[in-house]
Design an enzyme around this catalytic site. Structure first.
Site, PDB file in Angstrom:
ATOM      1  N   CYS A   1      -8.780  -6.821   1.201  1.00 53.66           N
ATOM      2  CA  CYS A   1      -8.617  -5.514   2.713  1.00 53.66           C
ATOM      3  C   CYS A   1      -9.757  -4.437   2.494  1.00 53.66           C
ATOM      4  CB  CYS A   1      -7.788  -4.457   1.638  1.00 53.66           C
ATOM      5  SG  CYS A   1      -5.722  -5.236   1.870  1.00 53.66           S
TER       6      CYS A   1
ATOM      7  N   GLN B   1       0.636  -8.978  -6.346  1.00 48.11           N
ATOM      8  CA  GLN B   1       0.526  -9.674  -6.832  1.00 48.11           C
ATOM      9  C   GLN B   1       1.349 -10.967  -7.708  1.00 48.11           C
ATOM     10  OE1 GLN B   1      -1.678 -12.111  -4.701  1.00 48.11           O
ATOM     11  NE2 GLN B   1      -2.413 -10.225  -3.517  1.00 48.11           N
TER      12      GLN B   1
ATOM     13  N   THR C   1       0.457  -0.803  -0.007  1.00 47.08           N
ATOM     14  CA  THR C   1      -0.324  -0.104  -0.139  1.00 47.08           C
ATOM     15  C   THR C   1       1.136   1.100  -0.128  1.00 47.08           C
ATOM     16  OG1 THR C   1      -1.841  -1.189   1.425  1.00 47.08           O
ATOM     17  CG2 THR C   1      -2.017   0.831   1.241  1.00 47.08           C
TER      18      THR C   1
ATOM     19  N   GLY D   1       6.241  -7.218   0.668  1.00 47.91           N
ATOM     20  CA  GLY D   1       6.810  -9.159   0.544  1.00 47.91           C
ATOM     21  C   GLY D   1       6.180 -10.203   1.031  1.00 47.91           C
ATOM     22  N   HIS D   2       4.978  -9.926   2.059  1.00 46.19           N
ATOM     23  CA  HIS D   2       3.894 -10.658   2.722  1.00 46.19           C
ATOM     24  C   HIS D   2       3.397 -11.737   2.177  1.00 46.19           C
ATOM     25  CE1 HIS D   2       0.155  -8.918   3.291  1.00 46.19           C
ATOM     26  NE2 HIS D   2       0.725  -7.930   3.106  1.00 46.19           N
TER      27      HIS D   2
HETATM   28  N1  PLP Z   1      -1.889  -4.171  -4.171  1.00 45.54           N
HETATM   29  C1  PLP Z   1      -2.298  -5.715  -5.085  1.00 45.54           C
HETATM   30  C2  PLP Z   1      -2.296  -6.014  -6.189  1.00 45.54           C
HETATM   31  C3  PLP Z   1      -2.956  -6.100  -3.152  1.00 45.54           C
HETATM   32  O1  PLP Z   1      -3.191  -7.886  -4.114  1.00 45.54           O
HETATM   33  C4  PLP Z   1      -2.529  -6.142  -2.073  1.00 45.54           C
HETATM   34  C5  PLP Z   1      -2.491  -6.867  -1.166  1.00 45.54           C
HETATM   35  O2  PLP Z   1      -3.296  -7.631  -1.053  1.00 45.54           O
HETATM   36  C6  PLP Z   1      -1.867  -4.315  -1.777  1.00 45.54           C
HETATM   37  C7  PLP Z   1      -1.705  -4.219  -3.194  1.00 45.54           C
HETATM   38  C8  PLP Z   1      -1.743  -4.219  -0.992  1.00 45.54           C
HETATM   39  O3  PLP Z   1      -0.372  -4.631   0.278  1.00 45.54           O
HETATM   40  P1  PLP Z   1      -0.281  -4.456   1.251  1.00 45.54           P
HETATM   41  O4  PLP Z   1      -1.226  -6.129   1.903  1.00 45.54           O
HETATM   42  O5  PLP Z   1       1.482  -5.282   1.525  1.00 45.54           O
HETATM   43  O6  PLP Z   1      -0.495  -3.558   1.848  1.00 45.54           O
END
Ligand code: PLP
Length: 408
Positions: A326, A180, A74, A201-202
């Protein structure tokens, strides 16, 4: 089956034991601050440099200075979009898609309220972008285009090479949300005319709370956290050292095992789809027919509610999801499936199964044994289901058995 069966790897993944092991000393022994003058701290800086090179290798960056560590996907998405707007203050237009993750979607909606003009590119029923629409949308006033590499809900992969070539031909900077895609597809950023790319990373067996933003050398990109001199003045703040080391290790492992994992996981995903379409009449695969991530299956169960399916699966230790973690908790149907014009009777019943290298064929077969009873139970409960049973005797145009991805 004992223990949980985890099919929610697009939400987050298990940290690999090798990754946790590599991180531990940076909490307990090598806890110095990499900005310190003394050797105890500065030796940590050298380990960060190694991790940066490992991440650069995963994405195919020419130079590790192009990698800025962030706190999440994000953050990378926000920094990329806001950074390009700041670098090109006379431009007031953004091009993105209707199917982005909320990290880009929500930000662009916010910027729209602040007076920026946003073009929201649509997708067709299989989830594909119209590249001519993209070409037509890019104008003199466009500050940047932000387009995801692979969709988190359906796994549909956009043709980034062609997208980047179009953006470059019009002189528009391109940011790619590859959260992804990283660890699952070879990214090779240096061979593509894209400018910025976000990963997290996660999603590939590193811990949560660490990500990276790739910024091509030579791009004017202002600092997005102001303070100390970390990350070459672009992202101030004392580094998440253990997270960075973990992400480097996970990147190295993902790079080494990518082809093998993709092939094995892809076979399991295909088996899951084939079995479920067979055992659950009234199911279909969303995005089928498109180039997709090997680990993602998005399956709609007609007339049912995805959330009810998840609750029953959860009672049997199976973890899946209806879409993005999310946006979980909102009763709105998925914006991705709506953009794909998934018909109303299939829209609410979508379940995303996202696999990792830890999944086994035994788990796939277990879920397939479970699913028909889950579906039948919910059909019995749901008024929509009852309606569906009545209507099922009269086939609807376009959804007869044998239509791509649809059975029953
Ligand atoms: N962009 C995509 C395509 C995602 O799938 C995600 C998380 O699911 C994010 C951004 C956000 O990543 P983060 O969870 O590390 O903030």
């Amino acid at each position: 089956m004992p223990g949980e069966i985890y099919f929610d790897n697009n939400a987050t993944t298990r940290v690999l034991p090798e990754v946790a092991e590599a991180m531990l000393p940076f909490y307990t022994e090598q806890y110095g601050n990499p900005s310190s003058i003394h050797g105890f701290g500065s030796q940590v800086g050298r380990r960060i440099a190694e991790a940066r090179a490992q991440v650069a290798a995963l994405i195919g960056a020419a130079d590790s200075v192009e990698v800025i560590f962030t706190g999440s996907g994000t953050e990378g998405d926000n920094a990329a979009v806001r950074g390009m707007l700041e670098a090109r203050p006379d431009k007031r237009h953004i091009v993105t898609t209707q199917v982005e993750h909320s990290a880009v979607l929500g930000l662009c909606q916010h910027l729209e309220k602040k007076g920026y003009r946003v073009t929201w590119l649509g997708v067709d029923e299989s989830g594909a972008l119209d590249l001519e629409e993209l070409r037509a949308a890019l104008s003199e006033d466009t500050a940047l285009a932000s387009i995801m590499w692979a969709n988190n809900e359906t796994g549909v992969i956009f043709p980034i090479e062609e997208i980047a070539a179009i953006a470059r031909s019009k002189g528009i900077p391109l940011h790619v949300d590859a959260v992804q895609a990283a660890g699952k597809l070879p990214l090779k950023v240096n061979e593509l005319p894209l400018d910025l790319l976000t990963i997290s990373g996660h999603k590939f067996h590193a811990p949560k709370g660490i990500g990276a933003l790739y910024v091509r050398r030579g791009i004017t990109f202002p600092p997005f956290m102001i303070g100390g001199h970390q990350e070459r003045n672009r992202r101030a703040g004392t580094e998440n050292v253990a997270g960075i080391i973990g992400m480097g290790k996970a990147a190295e492992i993902a790079f080494d095992r990518m082809a093998e994992d993709a092939s094995r996981i892809g076979k399991l995903r295909d088996l899951l789809e084939t079995l479920l379409l067979e055992s659950c009449p009234g199911s279909r695969v969303n995005g089928r027919g498109q180039n997709r991530l090997p680990n993602t299956a998005n399956i709609s169960f007609r007339y049912l509610e995805g959330e009810s399916i998840l609750v029953l699966l959860d009672q049997h230790g199976v973890c899946a999801s209806t879409g993005s973690a999310c946006t979980a908790g909102s009763s709105e149907p998925s914006h991705v499936l709506r953009a794909m014009k998934v018909p109303a009777d299939w829209l609410q019943g979508a379940v995303r199964f996202s696999l990792s290298r830890f999944n086994t064929e035994e788990e796939i077969r277990y879920v397939n044994q479970l699913m028909p009873s889950v579906v039948q139970r919910l059909q019995g409960l749901s008024a929509l289901g009852k309606l569906g049973n009545q209507q099922r005797s009269q086939p609807e145009p376009g959804v007869a058995a044998g239509t791509a991805g649809v059975r029953g």
